[in-house]
Design a protein around this motif. Structure first.
Motif, PDB file in Angstrom:
ATOM      1  N   LEU A  38      22.309  -5.943  -3.938  1.00 34.63           N
ATOM      2  CA  LEU A  38      21.211  -4.995  -3.696  1.00 34.63           C
ATOM      3  C   LEU A  38      20.952  -4.861  -2.200  1.00 34.63           C
ATOM      4  N   PRO A  39      20.444  -3.699  -1.765  1.00 36.82           N
ATOM      5  CA  PRO A  39      20.049  -3.592  -0.364  1.00 36.82           C
ATOM      6  C   PRO A  39      18.847  -4.486  -0.079  1.00 36.82           C
ATOM      7  N   VAL A  40      18.910  -5.167   1.057  1.00 35.95           N
ATOM      8  CA  VAL A  40      17.828  -6.046   1.498  1.00 35.95           C
ATOM      9  C   VAL A  40      17.312  -5.514   2.824  1.00 35.95           C
ATOM     10  N   ILE A  75      15.212  -4.892  -2.182  1.00 36.44           N
ATOM     11  CA  ILE A  75      14.421  -6.090  -1.891  1.00 36.44           C
ATOM     12  C   ILE A  75      13.933  -5.997  -0.452  1.00 36.44           C
ATOM     13  N   ILE A  76      12.640  -6.190  -0.277  1.00 37.84           N
ATOM     14  CA  ILE A  76      12.042  -6.292   1.055  1.00 37.84           C
ATOM     15  C   ILE A  76      11.698  -7.761   1.247  1.00 37.84           C
ATOM     16  N   LEU A  79      11.493   2.888   3.905  1.00 36.46           N
ATOM     17  CA  LEU A  79      12.955   2.840   3.835  1.00 36.46           C
ATOM     18  C   LEU A  79      13.405   2.535   2.409  1.00 36.46           C
ATOM     19  N   ALA A  80      12.748   1.604   1.756  1.00 33.13           N
ATOM     20  CA  ALA A  80      13.070   1.299   0.354  1.00 33.13           C
ATOM     21  C   ALA A  80      12.876   2.541  -0.513  1.00 33.13           C
ATOM     22  N   LYS A 108       0.824  -1.214   0.000  1.00 28.46           N
ATOM     23  CA  LYS A 108       0.000   0.000   0.000  1.00 28.46           C
ATOM     24  C   LYS A 108       0.855   1.260   0.000  1.00 28.46           C
ATOM     25  N   ILE A 109       1.944   1.253   0.753  1.00 26.95           N
ATOM     26  CA  ILE A 109       2.840   2.417   0.779  1.00 26.95           C
ATOM     27  C   ILE A 109       3.489   2.615  -0.586  1.00 26.95           C
ATOM     28  N   LEU A 110       4.015   1.549  -1.167  1.00 26.00           N
ATOM     29  CA  LEU A 110       4.654   1.672  -2.479  1.00 26.00           C
ATOM     30  C   LEU A 110       3.649   2.126  -3.528  1.00 26.00           C
TER      31      LEU A 110
END
Length: 168
Positions: A81-83, A61-62, A124-125, A23-25
């Protein structure tokens, strides 16, 4: 439209929590994908996903997992990639998952948000991506302004609440 963020969960039982991230994205207009992958039940698929995510245009990536919560760390071990790990409250009030995600060995970082804090993971992403994207930076700024406005309005509403011994 190609996804910039990948939301991965250990199973679809985590969907009720991870919808918060979606929902945030969606609100911030950041394209994303959602998939269920298991570090224990589908390790080959996790490896293929992790090694190919960057080449597909994924920027962050979440990864959500409960209990032993190996998924975020396994993914982080196979990508640059950041996870962001989301510990899911499945047992032990989610503390087992929180500790499993936080206690990564040197060289394999996983950013970790609070238990069931999928919304914070998405924000955060978004902030990570916003470093190089003015449109997303503006969307994040507007979202935070909206949070501020909600608190200001809440205080106005609280002034109208009456109690015998409430001052002001």
């Amino acid at each position: 439209m190609k996804p910039l963020v990948s939301i991965i969960m250990g199973s679809t039982s985590d969907l009720s929590v991870m919808e918060g991230a979606a929902k945030i994205l969606d609100e911030l207009e950041i394209p994303f994908e959602m998939n269920a992958l298991s570090a224990h039940r589908t390790p080959a698929e996790v490896e293929q996903f992790s090694k190919n995510a960057a080449s597909r245009g994924i920027r962050v990536i979440i990864a959500a997992a409960g209990m032993a919560a190996h998924l975020p760390g396994v993914i982080a071990s196979m990508t640059t990639l950041p996870v962001i790990g989301v510990p899911i409250k499945a047992s032990l009030e989610g503390l087992d998952a929180l500790l499993a995600i936080m206690q990564m060995p040197p060289g394999i970082p996983v950013a970790t948000v609070g238990i069931n804090a999928a919304q914070n993971a998405a924000l955060l992403a978004a902030q990570m991506i916003a470093i190089g994207d003015v449109k997303i930076a503006e969307a994040v700024k507007n979202h935070k302004e909206g949070l501020k406005k909600k608190i200001i309005q809440a205080n106005k509403d609280l002034k109208k609440v009456s109690y015998k011994f409430k001052v002001e």
